[in-house]
Each structure stands twice: as structure tokens, then as C-alpha cells.
Write a protein that holds these residues in place. Structure first.
Motif, PDB file in Angstrom:
ATOM      1  N   THR A 109       2.907   2.890 -12.253  1.00  0.00           N
ATOM      2  CA  THR A 109       1.680   3.792 -11.696  1.00  0.00           C
ATOM      3  C   THR A 109       2.283   4.187  -9.929  1.00  0.00           C
ATOM      4  O   THR A 109       2.274   2.966 -10.162  1.00  0.00           O
ATOM      5  CB  THR A 109       0.677   3.582 -11.876  1.00  0.00           C
ATOM      6  N   THR A 110       1.696   5.211  -9.440  1.00  0.00           N
ATOM      7  CA  THR A 110       1.816   5.244  -8.083  1.00  0.00           C
ATOM      8  C   THR A 110       0.989   4.311  -7.522  1.00  0.00           C
ATOM      9  O   THR A 110       0.879   3.508  -6.445  1.00  0.00           O
ATOM     10  CB  THR A 110       1.551   7.073  -7.944  1.00  0.00           C
ATOM     11  N   HIS A 111      -0.454   3.742  -8.393  1.00  0.00           N
ATOM     12  CA  HIS A 111      -1.247   3.228  -7.825  1.00  0.00           C
ATOM     13  C   HIS A 111      -0.606   1.547  -7.548  1.00  0.00           C
ATOM     14  O   HIS A 111      -0.401   1.432  -7.080  1.00  0.00           O
ATOM     15  CB  HIS A 111      -2.682   3.384  -8.570  1.00  0.00           C
ATOM     16  N   ALA A 112      -0.290   1.211  -8.520  1.00  0.00           N
ATOM     17  CA  ALA A 112       0.779   0.358  -8.669  1.00  0.00           C
ATOM     18  C   ALA A 112       1.600   0.006  -7.596  1.00  0.00           C
ATOM     19  O   ALA A 112       1.482  -1.252  -7.038  1.00  0.00           O
ATOM     20  CB  ALA A 112       1.051  -0.104 -10.033  1.00  0.00           C
ATOM     21  N   PHE A 113       2.440   1.323  -7.044  1.00  0.00           N
ATOM     22  CA  PHE A 113       3.764   0.800  -6.626  1.00  0.00           C
ATOM     23  C   PHE A 113       3.132   0.927  -4.648  1.00  0.00           C
ATOM     24  O   PHE A 113       3.826  -0.132  -3.844  1.00  0.00           O
ATOM     25  CB  PHE A 113       4.580   2.124  -6.666  1.00  0.00           C
ATOM     26  N   MET A 114       2.210   1.399  -4.835  1.00  0.00           N
ATOM     27  CA  MET A 114       1.328   1.435  -3.196  1.00  0.00           C
ATOM     28  C   MET A 114       0.554   0.141  -2.981  1.00  0.00           C
ATOM     29  O   MET A 114       0.675  -0.143  -2.099  1.00  0.00           O
ATOM     30  CB  MET A 114       0.295   2.773  -3.509  1.00  0.00           C
ATOM     31  N   VAL A 115      -0.380  -0.230  -3.947  1.00  0.00           N
ATOM     32  CA  VAL A 115      -0.685  -1.813  -4.301  1.00  0.00           C
ATOM     33  C   VAL A 115       0.221  -2.931  -3.571  1.00  0.00           C
ATOM     34  O   VAL A 115       0.616  -3.371  -2.763  1.00  0.00           O
ATOM     35  CB  VAL A 115      -1.471  -1.942  -5.556  1.00  0.00           C
ATOM     36  N   GLU A 116       1.671  -2.706  -4.373  1.00  0.00           N
ATOM     37  CA  GLU A 116       2.570  -3.717  -4.130  1.00  0.00           C
ATOM     38  C   GLU A 116       2.974  -3.312  -2.836  1.00  0.00           C
ATOM     39  O   GLU A 116       3.652  -4.286  -2.232  1.00  0.00           O
ATOM     40  CB  GLU A 116       3.503  -3.721  -5.424  1.00  0.00           C
ATOM     41  N   ALA A 117       3.808  -1.704  -2.524  1.00  0.00           N
ATOM     42  CA  ALA A 117       3.942  -1.695  -0.855  1.00  0.00           C
ATOM     43  C   ALA A 117       2.811  -2.407  -0.053  1.00  0.00           C
ATOM     44  O   ALA A 117       3.573  -3.017   1.242  1.00  0.00           O
ATOM     45  CB  ALA A 117       4.044  -0.122  -0.829  1.00  0.00           C
ATOM     46  N   ILE A 118       2.320  -2.050   0.321  1.00  0.00           N
ATOM     47  CA  ILE A 118       0.824  -2.645   1.009  1.00  0.00           C
ATOM     48  C   ILE A 118       0.641  -4.297   1.024  1.00  0.00           C
ATOM     49  O   ILE A 118       0.858  -5.492   1.695  1.00  0.00           O
ATOM     50  CB  ILE A 118      -0.322  -2.280   0.926  1.00  0.00           C
ATOM     51  N   LYS A 119       0.917  -4.526  -0.627  1.00  0.00           N
ATOM     52  CA  LYS A 119       1.399  -5.908  -0.367  1.00  0.00           C
ATOM     53  C   LYS A 119       1.724  -6.985  -0.473  1.00  0.00           C
ATOM     54  O   LYS A 119       2.238  -7.513   0.840  1.00  0.00           O
ATOM     55  CB  LYS A 119       1.259  -6.642  -1.799  1.00  0.00           C
ATOM     56  N   GLN A 120       3.204  -5.969   0.493  1.00  0.00           N
ATOM     57  CA  GLN A 120       4.314  -6.806   0.645  1.00  0.00           C
ATOM     58  C   GLN A 120       4.876  -6.136   1.945  1.00  0.00           C
ATOM     59  O   GLN A 120       5.238  -7.735   2.842  1.00  0.00           O
ATOM     60  CB  GLN A 120       5.311  -5.972   0.264  1.00  0.00           C
ATOM     61  N   ALA A 121       4.258  -5.208   3.056  1.00  0.00           N
ATOM     62  CA  ALA A 121       3.782  -5.713   4.417  1.00  0.00           C
ATOM     63  C   ALA A 121       3.239  -6.148   4.469  1.00  0.00           C
ATOM     64  O   ALA A 121       3.405  -6.650   5.413  1.00  0.00           O
ATOM     65  CB  ALA A 121       3.759  -3.171   3.944  1.00  0.00           C
ATOM     66  N   SER A 122       2.134  -6.423   4.245  1.00  0.00           N
ATOM     67  CA  SER A 122       0.822  -7.636   4.415  1.00  0.00           C
ATOM     68  C   SER A 122       1.858  -8.871   4.548  1.00  0.00           C
ATOM     69  O   SER A 122       1.510  -9.178   5.411  1.00  0.00           O
ATOM     70  CB  SER A 122      -0.008  -7.645   3.745  1.00  0.00           C
ATOM     71  N   ILE A 123       2.975  -9.412   3.828  1.00  0.00           N
ATOM     72  CA  ILE A 123       3.587 -10.624   3.129  1.00  0.00           C
ATOM     73  C   ILE A 123       4.203 -10.861   4.403  1.00  0.00           C
ATOM     74  O   ILE A 123       4.630 -11.525   5.037  1.00  0.00           O
ATOM     75  CB  ILE A 123       3.955 -10.929   1.996  1.00  0.00           C
ATOM     76  N   ASN A 124       5.453  -9.326   4.732  1.00  0.00           N
ATOM     77  CA  ASN A 124       5.799  -9.483   5.722  1.00  0.00           C
ATOM     78  C   ASN A 124       5.964  -9.277   7.309  1.00  0.00           C
ATOM     79  O   ASN A 124       6.500  -9.878   8.252  1.00  0.00           O
ATOM     80  CB  ASN A 124       7.307  -7.799   5.641  1.00  0.00           C
ATOM     81  N   ALA A 125       4.227  -8.625   7.421  1.00  0.00           N
ATOM     82  CA  ALA A 125       3.837  -8.766   8.477  1.00  0.00           C
ATOM     83  C   ALA A 125       3.872 -10.397   8.999  1.00  0.00           C
ATOM     84  O   ALA A 125       3.460 -10.747   9.890  1.00  0.00           O
ATOM     85  CB  ALA A 125       2.578  -7.952   9.087  1.00  0.00           C
ATOM     86  N   GLU A 126       3.162 -11.751   8.167  1.00  0.00           N
ATOM     87  CA  GLU A 126       3.028 -12.718   8.074  1.00  0.00           C
ATOM     88  C   GLU A 126       4.121 -13.367   8.333  1.00  0.00           C
ATOM     89  O   GLU A 126       4.038 -14.178   9.425  1.00  0.00           O
ATOM     90  CB  GLU A 126       1.946 -12.981   6.724  1.00  0.00           C
TER      91      GLU A 126
END
Length: 94
Positions: free
Chosen positions: A29-46
Motif C-alpha cells: 500500500t501507499t501507506h506501507a511504502f511511506m512508512v518504510e521510506a520514513i524508516k529508511q530515511a531515519s536509519i540513513n540519517a543515523e
């Protein structure tokens, strides 16, 4: 499962469409995609924060101790190790 809170995102139509198309291609789903994208962006920032911290610590160590490795010697050392040979690499004064 951890508690879930609601967050509202205001997205430009172009980004929303890109997310929807990417989600469809991935079968989520678009929602699941956005949640995963935010999670990955957070991991990458760390990871980036940690990388920069390590780099600054290494720089400070070089400045304090004055010890470095010559790049040519490092490459020679690595080639020897890959070939299964013993090699000693020693830091030198800067």
C-alpha cells in the motif's frame, strides 16, 4: 507491537503519485511504502551521523597523535593480505 500514532503528511501531487506508483510496483500500500521510506530515511540519517562522528574522532586522533598510514603502503598491505601473505602495516609520523 509498539503503540501507533497518527501523523498527517501534506505532499505535492507529484510526490504522492510517485509514492503510489512505487508502492504498486512493490505490491504494498501507499501507506506501507511511506512508512518504510520514513524508516529508511531515519536509519540513513543515523548512519550518516555516526559516520561523521567517527570521521571527526579519527581526524582529532590524527591531529593529537600525529600518526597516519601512507595510502600506497595501505594498498600494498591489503594486496598482500588478499594474496594470503603476511604483512605488517605501521603508522608513521605525519
Amino acid at each position: 507491537m509498539s503503540p501507533v500514532s497518527t501523523t498527517s503528511l501534506k505532499l505535492p501531487d507529484e510526490i504522492k503519485l510517485q509514492a503510489a506508483n512505487a508502492a504498486k510496483d512493490l505490491g504494498v500500500t501507499t501507506h506501507a511504502f511511506m512508512v518504510e521510506a520514513i524508516k529508511q530515511a531515519s536509519i540513513n540519517a543515523e548512519l550518516r551521523r555516526s559516520f561523521l562522528e567517527d570521521a571527526n574522532n579519527a581526524r582529532n586522533e590524527v591531529l593529537q597523535e600525529g600518526k597516519v598510514h601512507d595510502a600506497d603502503k595501505v594498498f600494498k598491505h591489503l594486496k598482500a593480505r588478499i594474496a594470503g601473505k603476511k604483512s605488517n602495516l605501521k603508522a608513521t609520523n605525519w
